[in-house]
Design a protein around this motif. Sequence first.
Motif, PDB file in Angstrom:
ATOM      1  N   ALA A   1     -31.809  10.719 -16.503  1.00 59.05           N
ATOM      2  CA  ALA A   1     -30.793  10.199 -17.418  1.00 59.05           C
ATOM      3  C   ALA A   1     -31.359  10.248 -18.828  1.00 59.05           C
ATOM      4  O   ALA A   1     -32.573  10.237 -19.024  1.00 59.05           O
ATOM      5  N   LEU A   2     -30.486  10.347 -19.799  1.00 57.76           N
ATOM      6  CA  LEU A   2     -30.896  10.298 -21.194  1.00 57.76           C
ATOM      7  C   LEU A   2     -31.035   8.847 -21.628  1.00 57.76           C
ATOM      8  O   LEU A   2     -30.320   7.965 -21.156  1.00 57.76           O
ATOM      9  N   ALA A   3     -31.982   8.610 -22.557  1.00 59.01           N
ATOM     10  CA  ALA A   3     -32.209   7.255 -23.050  1.00 59.01           C
ATOM     11  C   ALA A   3     -32.318   7.299 -24.566  1.00 59.01           C
ATOM     12  O   ALA A   3     -32.812   8.287 -25.129  1.00 59.01           O
ATOM     13  N   PRO A   4     -31.874   6.258 -25.267  1.00 56.49           N
ATOM     14  CA  PRO A   4     -31.991   6.239 -26.729  1.00 56.49           C
ATOM     15  C   PRO A   4     -33.450   6.169 -27.150  1.00 56.49           C
ATOM     16  O   PRO A   4     -34.249   5.448 -26.550  1.00 56.49           O
TER      17      PRO A   4
ATOM     18  N   ILE B   1     -37.106  12.746 -22.947  1.00 58.37           N
ATOM     19  CA  ILE B   1     -38.568  12.820 -22.961  1.00 58.37           C
ATOM     20  C   ILE B   1     -39.188  11.901 -21.913  1.00 58.37           C
ATOM     21  O   ILE B   1     -40.286  12.164 -21.417  1.00 58.37           O
ATOM     22  N   VAL B   2     -38.506  10.818 -21.575  1.00 55.70           N
ATOM     23  CA  VAL B   2     -39.004   9.921 -20.532  1.00 55.70           C
ATOM     24  C   VAL B   2     -38.553  10.475 -19.182  1.00 55.70           C
ATOM     25  O   VAL B   2     -37.358  10.496 -18.882  1.00 55.70           O
TER      26      VAL B   2
ATOM     27  N   GLU C   1     -32.051  27.696 -16.483  1.00 55.42           N
ATOM     28  CA  GLU C   1     -32.004  26.665 -17.531  1.00 55.42           C
ATOM     29  C   GLU C   1     -33.053  25.587 -17.331  1.00 55.42           C
ATOM     30  O   GLU C   1     -33.156  24.678 -18.147  1.00 55.42           O
ATOM     31  N   GLY C   2     -33.831  25.661 -16.241  1.00 55.82           N
ATOM     32  CA  GLY C   2     -34.883  24.677 -16.041  1.00 55.82           C
ATOM     33  C   GLY C   2     -34.867  24.065 -14.655  1.00 55.82           C
ATOM     34  O   GLY C   2     -34.219  24.569 -13.727  1.00 55.82           O
ATOM     35  N   LEU C   3     -35.586  22.972 -14.508  1.00 55.29           N
ATOM     36  CA  LEU C   3     -35.689  22.257 -13.241  1.00 55.29           C
ATOM     37  C   LEU C   3     -34.374  21.554 -12.939  1.00 55.29           C
ATOM     38  O   LEU C   3     -33.857  20.797 -13.773  1.00 55.29           O
ATOM     39  N   ALA C   4     -33.837  21.799 -11.767  1.00 59.53           N
ATOM     40  CA  ALA C   4     -32.578  21.153 -11.389  1.00 59.53           C
ATOM     41  C   ALA C   4     -32.730  19.636 -11.486  1.00 59.53           C
ATOM     42  O   ALA C   4     -33.681  19.061 -10.974  1.00 59.53           O
ATOM     43  N   GLY C   5     -31.802  19.014 -12.178  1.00 56.95           N
ATOM     44  CA  GLY C   5     -31.828  17.562 -12.348  1.00 56.95           C
ATOM     45  C   GLY C   5     -32.421  17.106 -13.655  1.00 56.95           C
ATOM     46  O   GLY C   5     -32.254  15.943 -14.041  1.00 56.95           O
ATOM     47  N   ASP C   6     -33.133  18.003 -14.365  1.00 52.92           N
ATOM     48  CA  ASP C   6     -33.707  17.617 -15.654  1.00 52.92           C
ATOM     49  C   ASP C   6     -32.615  17.647 -16.721  1.00 52.92           C
ATOM     50  O   ASP C   6     -31.629  18.394 -16.598  1.00 52.92           O
ATOM     51  N   ARG C   7     -32.810  16.848 -17.764  1.00 46.56           N
ATOM     52  CA  ARG C   7     -31.804  16.778 -18.830  1.00 46.56           C
ATOM     53  C   ARG C   7     -32.486  16.749 -20.182  1.00 46.56           C
ATOM     54  O   ARG C   7     -33.629  16.300 -20.315  1.00 46.56           O
ATOM     55  N   GLN C   8     -31.765  17.254 -21.202  1.00 49.61           N
ATOM     56  CA  GLN C   8     -32.241  17.221 -22.585  1.00 49.61           C
ATOM     57  C   GLN C   8     -31.148  16.632 -23.456  1.00 49.61           C
ATOM     58  O   GLN C   8     -29.960  16.909 -23.254  1.00 49.61           O
ATOM     59  N   GLY C   9     -31.575  15.835 -24.429  1.00 47.10           N
ATOM     60  CA  GLY C   9     -30.602  15.188 -25.296  1.00 47.10           C
ATOM     61  C   GLY C   9     -30.163  16.033 -26.468  1.00 47.10           C
ATOM     62  O   GLY C   9     -29.076  15.837 -27.013  1.00 47.10           O
TER      63      GLY C   9
END
Length: 230
Positions: A14-17, A27-28, A41-49
């Motif tokens: 999940a994204l975090a402020p 980043i966390v 696009e990367g590792l399944a389940g990873d996210r970028q803000g």
Amino acid sequence: MTSPSIEIMFAARALAPLGPRDAPSGIVKIAAPAPWRLLREGLAGDRQGDLRHHGGPEKALHHYPRDHYDAWAKEGPELVAALSAPPAFGENISTLGVTESDVCIGDVLAFGSALLQVSQGRQPCWKLNARFARPDMARRVQTSGRTGWYYRVLREGVAEPGDRLQRVERPLPDWSLSRLNDLLYRRMLDRDALAQMAELRPLAPSWRALAARRLAHGVVEDWSSRLVGA
């Protein structure tokens, strides 16, 4: 290069402020459940803000050497808590025994059934300042050369804990990431080296364009927005 075994990969579920502007960030990260699906696009389940500057095919996976953690802790005892375990730098892959001096642009590595290629180093940004509660952390990472690097995924596949990163091709043995960092941040207007850099086909297009701009204008780009934030 040794062939490190990977026990854990990390993803932002999940994204975090982050930081004074509460910018959304991935980043966390936490341990990602295996098996790991490695996609273009990367590792399944990873996210970028911030998809303008993070993620995408040329930054599909971030590898940061665990070898650097001790050096950071010695230089900044206040960082010890943040460095207690990876992924302190937001990395997807953490290993021991492989650093920027051991890895070259264009290296192709097998990982499980996936095929990865070293595409570029990491240009640290202000989010590291927020992550470590130090206003100069991004600049320190850049100056130190302990930046880590990114992979593009040449062939999508699946990896399991214990699978090794096995180098299968090295097209540019003269272009280690340490050399590239030295050119970017120390010998910044070495025209001969920049001309070579601009022609490195396995290097991410944005980095080849950076070299071409320095050659054309004889000026180093302004890093302040990246290192400090707007």
